[in-house]
Motif scaffolding. Structure first.
Motif, PDB file in Angstrom:
ATOM      1  N   MET A   1       0.837  -1.189   0.000  1.00 51.23           N
ATOM      2  CA  MET A   1       0.000   0.000   0.000  1.00 51.23           C
ATOM      3  C   MET A   1       0.875   1.243   0.000  1.00 51.23           C
ATOM      4  SD  MET A   1      -3.144  -1.253   0.465  1.00 51.23           S
ATOM      5  CE  MET A   1      -2.930  -2.862  -0.250  1.00 51.23           C
ATOM      6  N   ARG A   2       0.383   2.220  -0.707  1.00 46.29           N
ATOM      7  CA  ARG A   2       1.080   3.498  -0.640  1.00 46.29           C
ATOM      8  C   ARG A   2       0.213   4.471   0.145  1.00 46.29           C
ATOM      9  NH1 ARG A   2       2.679   5.798  -6.065  1.00 46.29           N
ATOM     10  NH2 ARG A   2       0.834   4.771  -6.837  1.00 46.29           N
ATOM     11  N   TRP A   3       0.782   5.614   0.448  1.00 39.80           N
ATOM     12  CA  TRP A   3       0.082   6.596   1.263  1.00 39.80           C
ATOM     13  C   TRP A   3      -0.831   7.436   0.373  1.00 39.80           C
ATOM     14  CZ3 TRP A   3      -0.563   6.130   6.142  1.00 39.80           C
ATOM     15  CH2 TRP A   3      -0.963   7.197   6.934  1.00 39.80           C
ATOM     16  N   THR A   4      -1.810   6.790  -0.240  1.00 34.04           N
ATOM     17  CA  THR A   4      -2.763   7.493  -1.094  1.00 34.04           C
ATOM     18  C   THR A   4      -4.172   7.129  -0.608  1.00 34.04           C
ATOM     19  OG1 THR A   4      -2.846   5.636  -2.631  1.00 34.04           O
ATOM     20  CG2 THR A   4      -1.263   7.355  -3.133  1.00 34.04           C
ATOM     21  N   PRO A   5      -5.125   8.036  -0.824  1.00 37.44           N
ATOM     22  CA  PRO A   5      -6.490   7.768  -0.346  1.00 37.44           C
ATOM     23  C   PRO A   5      -7.035   6.443  -0.867  1.00 37.44           C
ATOM     24  CG  PRO A   5      -6.345   9.938  -1.385  1.00 37.44           C
ATOM     25  CD  PRO A   5      -4.983   9.334  -1.455  1.00 37.44           C
ATOM     26  N   LYS A   6      -6.718   6.127  -2.116  1.00 37.38           N
ATOM     27  CA  LYS A   6      -7.243   4.899  -2.711  1.00 37.38           C
ATOM     28  C   LYS A   6      -6.717   3.664  -1.972  1.00 37.38           C
ATOM     29  CE  LYS A   6      -7.388   2.791  -7.162  1.00 37.38           C
ATOM     30  NZ  LYS A   6      -6.180   2.426  -7.881  1.00 37.38           N
ATOM     31  N   ASP A   7      -5.409   3.674  -1.706  1.00 38.25           N
ATOM     32  CA  ASP A   7      -4.823   2.537  -1.006  1.00 38.25           C
ATOM     33  C   ASP A   7      -5.288   2.475   0.442  1.00 38.25           C
ATOM     34  OD1 ASP A   7      -3.616   1.761  -3.253  1.00 38.25           O
ATOM     35  OD2 ASP A   7      -1.546   2.052  -2.597  1.00 38.25           O
ATOM     36  N   ILE A   8      -5.541   3.628   1.053  1.00 39.09           N
ATOM     37  CA  ILE A   8      -6.004   3.632   2.449  1.00 39.09           C
ATOM     38  C   ILE A   8      -7.396   3.002   2.522  1.00 39.09           C
ATOM     39  CG2 ILE A   8      -6.582   5.090   4.450  1.00 39.09           C
ATOM     40  CD1 ILE A   8      -3.575   4.979   3.901  1.00 39.09           C
ATOM     41  N   ASP A   9      -8.224   3.235   1.490  1.00 37.95           N
ATOM     42  CA  ASP A   9      -9.537   2.588   1.442  1.00 37.95           C
ATOM     43  C   ASP A   9      -9.389   1.071   1.445  1.00 37.95           C
ATOM     44  OD1 ASP A   9     -11.046   4.846   1.496  1.00 37.95           O
ATOM     45  OD2 ASP A   9     -11.278   5.001  -0.679  1.00 37.95           O
TER      46      ASP A   9
ATOM     47  N   ARG B   1       0.790  -6.391   1.710  1.00 37.12           N
ATOM     48  CA  ARG B   1       1.137  -6.668   3.097  1.00 37.12           C
ATOM     49  C   ARG B   1       1.939  -5.542   3.747  1.00 37.12           C
ATOM     50  NH1 ARG B   1       2.797 -12.518   5.649  1.00 37.12           N
ATOM     51  NH2 ARG B   1       2.770 -11.823   7.807  1.00 37.12           N
ATOM     52  N   ILE B   2       2.522  -4.689   2.893  1.00 45.25           N
ATOM     53  CA  ILE B   2       3.356  -3.614   3.416  1.00 45.25           C
ATOM     54  C   ILE B   2       2.704  -2.261   3.164  1.00 45.25           C
ATOM     55  CG2 ILE B   2       5.512  -2.352   3.000  1.00 45.25           C
ATOM     56  CD1 ILE B   2       6.949  -4.902   2.726  1.00 45.25           C
ATOM     57  N   MET B   3       2.730  -1.429   4.178  1.00 44.21           N
ATOM     58  CA  MET B   3       2.298  -0.052   4.012  1.00 44.21           C
ATOM     59  C   MET B   3       3.552   0.822   3.940  1.00 44.21           C
ATOM     60  SD  MET B   3      -0.162   2.295   4.094  1.00 44.21           S
ATOM     61  CE  MET B   3      -1.630   1.880   4.991  1.00 44.21           C
ATOM     62  N   LEU B   4       3.741   1.452   2.785  1.00 44.76           N
ATOM     63  CA  LEU B   4       4.911   2.318   2.618  1.00 44.76           C
ATOM     64  C   LEU B   4       4.535   3.732   3.030  1.00 44.76           C
ATOM     65  CD1 LEU B   4       7.782   2.922   1.547  1.00 44.76           C
ATOM     66  CD2 LEU B   4       6.786   3.240  -0.698  1.00 44.76           C
ATOM     67  N   MET B   5       5.246   4.232   4.035  1.00 41.07           N
ATOM     68  CA  MET B   5       4.965   5.565   4.567  1.00 41.07           C
ATOM     69  C   MET B   5       5.621   6.637   3.703  1.00 41.07           C
ATOM     70  SD  MET B   5       3.251   5.821   7.302  1.00 41.07           S
ATOM     71  CE  MET B   5       2.184   4.515   7.785  1.00 41.07           C
ATOM     72  N   PRO B   6       5.149   7.881   3.806  1.00 43.64           N
ATOM     73  CA  PRO B   6       5.893   8.966   3.163  1.00 43.64           C
ATOM     74  C   PRO B   6       7.275   9.025   3.797  1.00 43.64           C
ATOM     75  CG  PRO B   6       3.825   9.775   4.102  1.00 43.64           C
ATOM     76  CD  PRO B   6       3.982   8.369   4.562  1.00 43.64           C
ATOM     77  N   SER B   7       8.276   9.438   3.028  1.00 44.32           N
ATOM     78  CA  SER B   7       9.637   9.478   3.572  1.00 44.32           C
ATOM     79  C   SER B   7       9.708  10.398   4.781  1.00 44.32           C
ATOM     80  CB  SER B   7      10.617   9.996   2.523  1.00 44.32           C
ATOM     81  OG  SER B   7      10.597   9.149   1.424  1.00 44.32           O
ATOM     82  N   LEU B   8      10.400   9.918   5.807  1.00 43.56           N
ATOM     83  CA  LEU B   8      10.634  10.743   6.983  1.00 43.56           C
ATOM     84  C   LEU B   8      11.952  11.480   6.749  1.00 43.56           C
ATOM     85  CD1 LEU B   8      10.102  11.654   9.841  1.00 43.56           C
ATOM     86  CD2 LEU B   8      10.858   9.463  10.671  1.00 43.56           C
ATOM     87  N   ALA B   9      11.826  12.768   6.429  1.00 36.28           N
ATOM     88  CA  ALA B   9      13.014  13.551   6.099  1.00 36.28           C
ATOM     89  C   ALA B   9      13.474  14.352   7.318  1.00 36.28           C
ATOM     90  CB  ALA B   9      12.705  14.497   4.947  1.00 36.28           C
ATOM     91  N   TYR B  10      14.774  14.471   7.476  1.00 36.50           N
ATOM     92  CA  TYR B  10      15.321  15.229   8.603  1.00 36.50           C
ATOM     93  C   TYR B  10      16.587  15.919   8.141  1.00 36.50           C
ATOM     94  CZ  TYR B  10      17.958  10.965   8.419  1.00 36.50           C
ATOM     95  OH  TYR B  10      18.697   9.926   7.947  1.00 36.50           O
ATOM     96  N   LEU B  11      16.970  16.963   8.860  1.00 32.92           N
ATOM     97  CA  LEU B  11      18.202  17.671   8.515  1.00 32.92           C
ATOM     98  C   LEU B  11      19.402  16.903   9.055  1.00 32.92           C
ATOM     99  CD1 LEU B  11      16.959  21.250   9.345  1.00 32.92           C
ATOM    100  CD2 LEU B  11      17.519  20.382   7.065  1.00 32.92           C
TER     101      LEU B  11
END
Lengths: 151, 168
Positions: free
Chosen positions: A1-9, A58-68
């Protein structure tokens, strides 16, 4: 799954099947290593896309966690722990990164850190990039398959 | 050398006819082209995408065929790679199955589950399909794998749209 409304459904309907979360950790640097951090981002984005494609159900891919990159590693570790606590309802949480700074903190991740050395993809053609990222992704596939089989 | 001399009148009329003819042709050609354009469109290209797979190299063992096409996502253009499992059935007919699991969309593999050989296997929730793409009852998938339209051109395999499996 990606972090999109369609996949969240889809996720809402099949919650019991999606037990693994993958969070990419990407460093951002402006002064030194700007290009290197961009290169890491590029690599991790393609790699995680390949993983998501293989294990979409089976996997939910989150948006990248970006940091400085300039932010102190202890502070960053706190950020990671916050995510971990929030996502706690999933059976497996994995962080994936090319940033070697995390490697020193591996014990704190308790086996949930996947570190993949970044490949400077900008020097290669499209076809080669696909092959190389595919090879790296296959290593991660095996890791996930093994983990799931253990459970 | 010909003894016959061309008169001024003849020369001018030949020249004018020639030039006039060219001009008329220049105007008419695009019009004719517009009119018959739909006929001239290549039909084999259509919605079919070329793969690197030679049809003659296909066997009865499913083979993974990767092919790429350009996909536009709003502003973002990307090369999308698609996969098909292709083999020839007992009658020599080509079968191209989509690897997308009908359960939740993982990518299925051929013959990777040791306890169930010669089946398509989904690593996510251990869904299984028989060689013809039909889901094995009792495993998570509820429908058979989709089937690609295919085409053969110059000995190469071309794949088109995915269609639901017929023999469910």
């Amino acid at each position: 799954m990606r972090w999109t409304p369609k996949d969240i459904d889809t996720f809402d309907k099949a919650r019991e099947y999606i037990d693994t979360v993958l969070v990419p950790l990407v460093p951002v640097a402006f002064e030194n290593g700007m290009k290197q951090s961009a290169s890491m981002y590029d690599f991790i984005t393609l790699l995680t896309a390949a993983i998501e494609h293989q294990f979409k159900g089976r996997i939910m891919l989150m948006p990248s966690l970006a940091y400085l990159s300039s932010v102190d590693i202890d502070k960053r570790m706190e950020l990671v722990n916050d995510w971990k606590n929030e996502i706690g309802s999933f059976q497996n949480i994995y962080f994936i990164t090319s940033d070697s700074e995390w490697k020193a903190r591996e014990p704190e991740f308790a086996g949930t850190l996947i570190w993949m050395p970044s490949i400077p993809l900008e020097h290669f053609g499209e076809e080669q990039v696909r092959t190389m990222v595919g090879d790296q992704a296959r290593q991660v596939f095996d890791l996930f398959k093994r983990k799931w089989n253990e459970a | 050398m010909s003894k016959h001399n061309v008169s001024r009148r003849q020369f001018l009329s030949y020249t004018l006819t020639g030039v006039g003819g060219f001009m008329a042709a220049g105007m008419l050609m695009p019009m004719v082209r517009f009119a018959v354009d739909p006929v001239l469109k290549a039909d084999a290209g259509g919605d079919f995408i070329a793969t690197n797979q030679k049809v003659s190299d296909l066997t009865t063992e499913p083979k993974r065929v990767d092919f790429t096409y350009e996909q536009t996502d709003a502003w973002y253009k990307s090369e999308e790679t698609k996969v098909a499992w292709v083999y020839k059935d007992d009658n020599g007919k080509i079968v191209a199955l989509s690897p997308v699991c009908k359960h939740l969309g993982c990518t299925v593999d051929w013959n990777t589950d040791k306890s169930n050989p010669n089946q398509f296997f989904c690593p996510c929730h251990y869904g299984r399909y028989t060689k013809d793409g039909v889901n094995v009852p009792g495993t998570p998938p509820v429908a058979p794998l989709d089937v690609y339209d295919y085409n053969e051109k110059d000995g190469m395999l071309y794949l088109g749209q995915v269609k639901p499996h017929k023999g469910a």
